[in-house]
Design a protein around this motif. Structure first.
Motif, mmCIF file in Angstrom:
data_model
loop_
_atom_site.group_PDB
_atom_site.id
_atom_site.type_symbol
_atom_site.label_atom_id
_atom_site.label_comp_id
_atom_site.label_asym_id
_atom_site.label_seq_id
_atom_site.Cartn_x
_atom_site.Cartn_y
_atom_site.Cartn_z
ATOM 1 N N LEU A 6 0.767 -1.319 0.201
ATOM 2 C CA LEU A 6 -0.082 -0.003 0.182
ATOM 3 C C LEU A 6 0.870 1.331 -0.073
ATOM 4 O O LEU A 6 0.682 2.156 -0.841
ATOM 5 N N SER A 7 1.810 1.138 0.771
ATOM 6 C CA SER A 7 2.892 2.379 0.949
ATOM 7 C C SER A 7 3.450 2.790 -0.399
ATOM 8 O O SER A 7 3.343 3.669 -1.036
ATOM 9 N N THR A 46 -7.594 -0.495 8.402
ATOM 10 C CA THR A 46 -8.292 0.798 8.091
ATOM 11 C C THR A 46 -7.427 2.296 8.383
ATOM 12 O O THR A 46 -7.420 3.163 7.560
ATOM 13 N N CYS A 47 -7.044 2.044 9.697
ATOM 14 C CA CYS A 47 -6.250 3.139 10.295
ATOM 15 C C CYS A 47 -5.046 3.567 9.484
ATOM 16 O O CYS A 47 -4.721 4.610 9.090
ATOM 17 N N PHE A 48 -4.202 2.235 9.209
ATOM 18 C CA PHE A 48 -3.143 2.424 8.372
ATOM 19 C C PHE A 48 -3.458 3.216 7.006
ATOM 20 O O PHE A 48 -2.698 4.282 6.799
ATOM 21 N N LEU A 49 -4.423 2.503 6.415
ATOM 22 C CA LEU A 49 -4.955 3.290 4.803
ATOM 23 C C LEU A 49 -5.340 4.539 5.048
ATOM 24 O O LEU A 49 -5.012 5.578 4.220
ATOM 25 N N SER A 50 -5.989 5.001 6.072
ATOM 26 C CA SER A 50 -6.639 6.274 6.509
ATOM 27 C C SER A 50 -5.501 7.274 6.514
ATOM 28 O O SER A 50 -5.581 8.446 6.204
ATOM 29 N N GLY A 51 -4.419 7.044 7.284
ATOM 30 C CA GLY A 51 -3.331 7.726 7.630
ATOM 31 C C GLY A 51 -2.757 8.099 6.320
ATOM 32 O O GLY A 51 -2.068 9.072 6.027
ATOM 33 N N LEU A 53 4.132 9.128 8.393
ATOM 34 C CA LEU A 53 4.045 9.305 9.835
ATOM 35 C C LEU A 53 2.635 9.261 10.359
ATOM 36 O O LEU A 53 2.275 8.769 11.602
ATOM 37 N N SER A 54 1.717 9.968 9.918
ATOM 38 C CA SER A 54 0.276 9.725 10.346
ATOM 39 C C SER A 54 -0.171 8.410 10.147
ATOM 40 O O SER A 54 -1.009 7.863 11.172
ATOM 41 N N SER A 55 0.191 7.677 9.256
ATOM 42 C CA SER A 55 -0.396 6.279 9.082
ATOM 43 C C SER A 55 0.476 5.483 10.378
ATOM 44 O O SER A 55 -0.387 4.560 10.989
ATOM 45 N N ALA A 56 1.417 5.804 10.547
ATOM 46 C CA ALA A 56 2.239 4.926 11.778
ATOM 47 C C ALA A 56 1.534 5.217 12.883
ATOM 48 O O ALA A 56 1.174 4.334 13.520
ATOM 49 N N TYR A 57 1.186 6.460 13.415
ATOM 50 C CA TYR A 57 0.525 6.997 14.383
ATOM 51 C C TYR A 57 -1.002 6.360 14.636
ATOM 52 O O TYR A 57 -1.334 5.770 15.446
ATOM 53 N N ALA A 58 -1.580 6.178 13.400
ATOM 54 C CA ALA A 58 -3.147 5.901 13.439
ATOM 55 C C ALA A 58 -2.901 4.384 13.822
ATOM 56 O O ALA A 58 -3.900 3.993 14.461
ATOM 57 N N THR A 59 -1.995 3.647 12.998
ATOM 58 C CA THR A 59 -1.815 2.319 13.314
ATOM 59 C C THR A 59 -1.665 1.858 14.745
ATOM 60 O O THR A 59 -2.120 1.246 15.253
ATOM 61 N N GLU A 60 -0.911 2.673 15.181
ATOM 62 C CA GLU A 60 -0.371 2.353 16.729
ATOM 63 C C GLU A 60 -1.916 2.606 17.576
ATOM 64 O O GLU A 60 -2.108 2.071 18.656
ATOM 65 N N LEU A 61 -2.383 3.743 17.157
ATOM 66 C CA LEU A 61 -3.618 4.081 18.006
ATOM 67 C C LEU A 61 -4.789 3.289 17.752
ATOM 68 O O LEU A 61 -5.370 2.577 18.854
ATOM 69 N N ALA A 62 -4.912 2.475 16.790
ATOM 70 C CA ALA A 62 -5.874 1.433 16.366
ATOM 71 C C ALA A 62 -5.674 0.212 17.325
ATOM 72 O O ALA A 62 -6.426 -0.208 18.004
ATOM 73 N N TRP A 63 -4.095 -0.548 17.450
ATOM 74 C CA TRP A 63 -3.869 -1.155 18.381
ATOM 75 C C TRP A 63 -4.320 -1.099 19.747
ATOM 76 O O TRP A 63 -4.925 -1.728 20.457
#
Length: 161
Positions: A93-94, A137-142, A119-129
């Motif tokens: 995806l990236s 979904t959070c990774f792609l949204s970021g 960076l937003s994707s990484a933060y969103a993924t961490e928050l999702a966990w």
């Protein structure tokens, strides 16, 4: 003068015709393959091998300090096995979404925007966990939250040239 520029940009955007490119077939196919309960590594290798940039990125991640094994990986098959399907999906995806952010003539700015999206994707993924949300979904949204910027940059460069 500035008002004329803004009017020209607004007019060009209002006229339409500026859409984001679709997700390339390779990325879509890869996402479908990694979602299967039984992953076919031969097929994964074949699909990734069709995109040299993606293949290079998979090898780079497989040999990164966070995943390094006893020895460096030099085959795509070994790299795929080392990174795993979850990371493989993120790399795919990236790699593919990153191409949307490329704006000829605005390389520095589009690179900054892409780095912000990553960076937003990484933060969103961490928050999702942490929040027990869907990390995919959070990774792609970021990755996509700033995707309008390249479209506007393309319009601005066309209007200004």
């Amino acid at each position: 003068m500035q008002s004329d520029l803004f009017d020209a940009i607004e007019e060009r955007l209002a006229a339409g015709g500026y859409t984001l490119p679709p997700l390339p077939e390779i990325a879509a196919r890869l996402m479908m393959l990694v979602a299967q309960p039984e992953v076919d590594f031969d097929e994964l290798e074949q699909v990734i091998g069709q995109d040299p940039v993606m293949a290079a990125q998979v090898l780079k991640v497989a040999n990164s300090s966070s995943l390094v094994g006893r020895r460096a990986v030099d085959s795509l098959r070994e790299a795929i096995t080392r990174v795993g399907t979850r990371m493989l999906a993120r790399i795919a995806l990236s790699t593919q979404v990153g191409r949307v952010y490329e704006v000829p003539g605005c390389e520095n700015r589009s690179k900054e925007i892409w780095q912000h999206a990553q960076l937003s994707s990484a933060y969103a993924t961490e928050l999702a966990w942490r929040l027990r949300a869907d990390p995919k979904t959070c990774f792609l949204s970021g990755l996509l939250h700033t995707v309008g910027y390249p479209v506007v940059l393309k319009v601005v460069t066309e209007v200004c040239t």
